[in-house]
Design an enzyme around this catalytic site. Structure first.
Site, mmCIF file in Angstrom:
data_model
loop_
_atom_site.group_PDB
_atom_site.id
_atom_site.type_symbol
_atom_site.label_atom_id
_atom_site.label_comp_id
_atom_site.label_asym_id
_atom_site.label_seq_id
_atom_site.Cartn_x
_atom_site.Cartn_y
_atom_site.Cartn_z
ATOM 1 N N ASP A 111 0.744 -1.205 -0.175
ATOM 2 C CA ASP A 111 -0.158 -0.018 -0.106
ATOM 3 C C ASP A 111 0.861 1.363 -0.091
ATOM 4 O O ASP A 111 1.966 1.334 0.439
ATOM 5 C CB ASP A 111 -0.935 0.093 1.228
ATOM 6 C CG ASP A 111 -0.228 -0.018 2.539
ATOM 7 O OD1 ASP A 111 0.715 -0.844 2.564
ATOM 8 O OD2 ASP A 111 -0.676 0.820 3.438
ATOM 9 N N GLU B 92 0.120 -1.389 5.627
ATOM 10 C CA GLU B 92 0.991 -0.863 6.503
ATOM 11 C C GLU B 92 1.024 0.485 7.005
ATOM 12 O O GLU B 92 1.178 0.974 8.289
ATOM 13 C CB GLU B 92 2.364 -1.148 5.859
ATOM 14 C CG GLU B 92 3.577 -0.959 6.681
ATOM 15 C CD GLU B 92 3.951 0.546 6.884
ATOM 16 O OE1 GLU B 92 4.969 0.539 7.651
ATOM 17 O OE2 GLU B 92 3.743 1.238 6.131
ATOM 18 N N HIS C 126 5.978 9.919 1.231
ATOM 19 C CA HIS C 126 4.673 10.663 1.422
ATOM 20 C C HIS C 126 4.534 11.868 0.752
ATOM 21 O O HIS C 126 3.528 12.558 0.928
ATOM 22 C CB HIS C 126 4.389 10.692 3.105
ATOM 23 C CG HIS C 126 4.462 9.363 3.908
ATOM 24 N ND1 HIS C 126 4.001 9.357 4.791
ATOM 25 C CD2 HIS C 126 4.783 7.950 3.098
ATOM 26 C CE1 HIS C 126 3.926 7.849 5.314
ATOM 27 N NE2 HIS C 126 4.422 7.389 4.232
#
Length: 412
Positions: free
Chosen positions: A97, A163, A384
């Protein structure tokens, strides 16, 4: 597809499960093209990797979430002269993920791998599909060694879901391995570390605190119980505990932040200035050093909650404070990984050990008794973010590392 803007060329590779890549950059391109943001299913990616593994003659085990919308994948390249040993061995672990791209200003399409200069851009490029791509690339060679009886230690691949939202998938893999009687010797989690060896990380626990007060007009304040005021008392206590944690004498200087931390992250409450608020919620997280536990902060916070509850309920019995845990990921320790650390140091040529504040599935592996380190391509500083990337040299370094790792598992 990979878009290479170095020469404005593009390769419109379709995700054809019958034809899989043979190198890590093409594998990374393929993996990025699957939108596996945690709120979505990861099954398309998992089934694609499953088809690849089955074409190599491997047996794939899947474990699913309750809704059957997501799956973990675990596959073993067996070892031994008869290629029948599946116990022990080494696990290469990665999560499938990725975090959302909502509200981020990307220069290129986040789910199309794009090469600009010496970097490959795309969501998951470093966190952590780059490592998975390298692991998938090495599998055919591992299978050849297995078939010829030259693989002396099983090689396992573990791919998990969710996760990024609490490490929810890995415990199902570990429970399945326990039920099957498989106990790996070691695990390498391929989170981005610039191929440096991370031997420990902090744990994380997230709590939500809901304070129920009693409404009243602010001119009649004595008739109400102010939820925000009591929430602020508890927030202040959390901050006091945080200061105490920073001053302990058992902190660990190898961590960038050498002490366990407490941090209030969100707070919401009240409806109008002239109304005594009847509800206030706040969240906080606790990031503990590996030798500390949640009880180190939970017990004193629960005692403070009991004290405040008594004060509130003396004024209105229906009031009080709820404390709920929303997330818990254990710390990864280096207590039993000295042998693995020595192996990784020899393979990388770098004997330095690092400890990090972020949490991974590594803590769940160490909790299951499997010595674990973290080592993977790319920098956590790129994770991110918009225009997430991995440097091409990092993928090359990871390929070289896994080749050496496979060689170390081979009969000479």
């Amino acid at each position: 597809m990979i878009q290479d803007t170095n020469d404005n060329a593009s390769n419109d590779q379709q995700l054809n499960p019958a034809t899989h890549p043979s190198n890590s950059l093409d594998w990374l391109s393929r993996l990025i093209a699957f939108d596996t943001v945690s709120r979505h299913s990861n099954l398309a990616l998992i089934h694609d990797v499953r088809a690849y593994c089955e074409q190599l003659g491997l047996t794939v085990d899947l474990t699913f979430n309750e809704a059957k919308t997501k799956a973990n994948l675990f596959v073993t390249v067996p070892a031994g002269e008869n290629a029948d040993q599946i116990n022990n061995g080494l696990v290469l672990s990665g999560h499938t993920d990725v975090v959302p791209v909502d509200g981020q200003d990307w220069t290129s399409e986040p789910f199309i791998a794009t090469i600009r200069g010496d970097k490959l851009y795309g969501r998951g490029a470093c966190d952590m599909k780059g490592f998975i791509a390298c692991a998938l690339t090495i599998l055919p060679q591992a299978v050849q060694l297995s078939n010829s009886g030259q693989l002396r230690r099983p090689l396992h691949l573990a791919l998990s879901f969710d996760e990024e939202v609490g490490c929810l998938g890995a415990p199902l893999i570990l429970a399945d391995l326990k039920a099957r009687g498989i106990t790996p010797d070691y695990c390498i989690v391929g989170e981005p570390t610039n191929m440096a060896m991370v031997v420990a990380h902090k744990g994380i626990a997230v709590y939500r605190c809901r304070v129920h007060g009693k409404s009243a007009h602010s001119s009649l304040i004595g008739q109400g119980v102010n939820a925000i005021s009591y929430a602020s008392k508890l927030v202040g206590y959390v901050d006091t505990l945080a200061e105490e944690l920073s001053a302990r004498d058992d902190n660990d200087a190898l961590f960038t932040v050498p002490y366990s931390t407490l941090s209030v992250g969100t707070i919401h409450g009240g409806t109008a200035t002239n109304i005594v608020p009847n509800l206030c919620e706040f969240t906080f997280d606790y990031r503990n050093l590996p030798h500390m536990t949640q009880d180190d902060i939970l017990a004193p916070i629960q005692a403070k909650v009991a004290e405040l509850n008594a004060q509130m309920q003396a004024r209105a019995p229906e009031t009080g404070i709820e404390l709920m845990q929303e997330e818990s990921v254990p710390a990864m320790t280096d207590n039993n990984s000295a042998e693995l650390q020595s192996l990784i140091a020899a393979l990388t040529g770098d004997d330095e050990r690092h400890k990090v504040a972020y949490a991974t599935e590594g803590g769940q592996f160490t909790n299951a008794g499997i010595p674990t380190i973290i080592c993977g391509p790319g920098s956590i500083e790129q994770a991110h973010k918009a225009d997430e990337y991995v440097e091409l040299i990092e993928i090359e370094r990871c390929d070289g590392f896994l080749q050496k790792l496979l060689d170390s598992c081979t009969t000479k």
